[in-house]
Design a protein around this motif. Structure first.
Motif, short mmCIF file in Angstrom:
data_model
loop_
_atom_site.label_atom_id
_atom_site.label_comp_id
_atom_site.label_asym_id
_atom_site.label_seq_id
_atom_site.Cartn_x
_atom_site.Cartn_y
_atom_site.Cartn_z
N LEU A 1 0.86 -1.18 0.00
CA LEU A 1 0.00 0.00 0.00
C LEU A 1 0.90 1.24 0.00
O LEU A 1 2.03 1.18 0.49
N PRO A 2 0.42 2.36 -0.53
CA PRO A 2 1.26 3.56 -0.61
C PRO A 2 1.83 4.01 0.73
O PRO A 2 2.94 4.51 0.80
N ASP A 3 1.07 3.82 1.80
CA ASP A 3 1.51 4.29 3.12
C ASP A 3 2.14 3.19 3.97
O ASP A 3 2.24 3.31 5.18
N MET A 4 2.61 2.13 3.31
CA MET A 4 3.20 1.01 4.06
C MET A 4 4.34 1.49 4.95
O MET A 4 4.91 2.54 4.72
N VAL A 5 4.64 0.70 5.98
CA VAL A 5 5.68 1.06 6.93
C VAL A 5 6.80 0.02 6.86
O VAL A 5 6.56 -1.17 7.06
N ASP A 6 8.00 0.48 6.56
CA ASP A 6 9.20 -0.35 6.59
C ASP A 6 9.97 0.06 7.84
O ASP A 6 10.73 1.03 7.82
N GLU A 7 9.73 -0.65 8.93
CA GLU A 7 10.33 -0.29 10.22
C GLU A 7 11.86 -0.24 10.16
O GLU A 7 12.48 0.62 10.78
N ALA A 8 12.47 -1.17 9.44
CA ALA A 8 13.93 -1.20 9.35
C ALA A 8 14.44 0.08 8.70
O ALA A 8 15.41 0.69 9.17
N ASN A 9 13.81 0.52 7.63
CA ASN A 9 14.24 1.74 6.96
C ASN A 9 14.02 2.96 7.86
O ASN A 9 14.87 3.85 7.92
N LEU A 10 12.91 3.00 8.56
CA LEU A 10 12.63 4.11 9.46
C LEU A 10 13.67 4.19 10.57
O LEU A 10 14.08 5.29 10.97
N ALA A 11 14.12 3.03 11.05
CA ALA A 11 15.12 3.00 12.13
C ALA A 11 16.43 3.68 11.72
O ALA A 11 17.16 4.18 12.57
N PHE A 12 16.71 3.70 10.43
CA PHE A 12 17.94 4.32 9.94
C PHE A 12 17.68 5.68 9.30
O PHE A 12 18.51 6.20 8.56
N GLY A 13 16.51 6.26 9.59
CA GLY A 13 16.21 7.61 9.14
C GLY A 13 15.70 7.73 7.72
O GLY A 13 15.67 8.83 7.17
N GLY A 14 15.31 6.62 7.11
CA GLY A 14 14.82 6.65 5.74
C GLY A 14 13.39 7.15 5.65
O GLY A 14 12.70 7.30 6.66
N PRO A 15 12.93 7.41 4.42
CA PRO A 15 11.57 7.92 4.23
C PRO A 15 10.51 6.84 4.49
O PRO A 15 10.81 5.65 4.53
N THR A 16 9.29 7.29 4.65
CA THR A 16 8.17 6.39 4.88
C THR A 16 7.57 5.94 3.56
O THR A 16 7.92 6.44 2.50
N GLY A 17 6.64 5.03 3.65
CA GLY A 17 5.87 4.58 2.50
C GLY A 17 6.69 3.76 1.50
O GLY A 17 7.78 3.28 1.81
N GLN B 1 14.04 2.69 -1.29
CA GLN B 1 15.36 3.13 -0.84
C GLN B 1 16.08 2.01 -0.08
O GLN B 1 17.27 1.77 -0.30
N HIS B 2 15.36 1.32 0.78
CA HIS B 2 15.92 0.24 1.58
C HIS B 2 16.45 -0.88 0.67
O HIS B 2 17.60 -1.32 0.81
N VAL B 3 15.63 -1.32 -0.25
CA VAL B 3 16.03 -2.41 -1.15
C VAL B 3 17.19 -1.98 -2.04
O VAL B 3 18.16 -2.74 -2.22
N LYS B 4 17.13 -0.79 -2.60
CA LYS B 4 18.22 -0.30 -3.46
C LYS B 4 19.54 -0.26 -2.69
O LYS B 4 20.58 -0.68 -3.19
N GLY B 5 19.50 0.26 -1.46
CA GLY B 5 20.72 0.33 -0.65
C GLY B 5 21.27 -1.05 -0.33
O GLY B 5 22.48 -1.29 -0.43
N PHE B 6 20.39 -1.94 0.08
CA PHE B 6 20.81 -3.31 0.40
C PHE B 6 21.49 -3.96 -0.80
O PHE B 6 22.58 -4.50 -0.71
N ARG B 7 20.84 -3.87 -1.96
CA ARG B 7 21.38 -4.51 -3.17
C ARG B 7 22.64 -3.82 -3.69
O ARG B 7 23.52 -4.46 -4.25
N ARG B 8 22.74 -2.51 -3.50
CA ARG B 8 23.92 -1.78 -3.97
C ARG B 8 25.14 -2.08 -3.09
O ARG B 8 26.26 -2.18 -3.57
#
Length: 120
Positions: free
Chosen positions: A32-48, A54-61
């Protein structure tokens, strides 16, 4: 009305096709557009969805030559959890540590809330 995708199928698709294979276009279908990725939020990333992308791109990069093993997925219509592990090469800064160029592996527990048959 379409039958919702089972929670374990959502998680397996996310892990295999999005996290491992990098098919980021599936994020719109799985979440859903407003989904919550708790791991990304813990590191200061954006919501939704943007945060998950951003989380997946960073992990894979930063973890290259990635392999992923799913050990167990448990869920119902309200939530899903996966126990999985990964290995690869630590090729970029990740979790506050500079790249080492050395093999890296980890065990992960991913939890997502579900709503309307999607990751919420």
């Amino acid at each position: 009305m379409d039958k919702p995708v089972p929670s374990h199928t959502l998680m397996r698709t996310y892990l295999q096709e999005v996290a491992l294979e990098g098919t980021l276009s599936l994020i719109d279908e799985l979440t859903l557009p407003d989904m919550v990725d708790e791991a990304n939020l813990a590191f200061g990333g954006p919501t939704g969805r943007a945060g998950l992308v951003q989380h997946v791109k960073g992990f894979r990069r930063h973890i290259t030559n990635l392999s992923l093993d799913i050990h167990r997925i448990v869920g119902n219509e309200d939530e899903v959890m996966a126990w999985w592990s990964f290995s690869g090469v630590h090729s970029g800064p990740w979790l506050g540590r500079p790249a080492t160029g050395k093999p890296i592996d980890g065990t992960v527990f991913s939890f997502f809330a579900l709503r309307e048959g999607k990751i919420a």
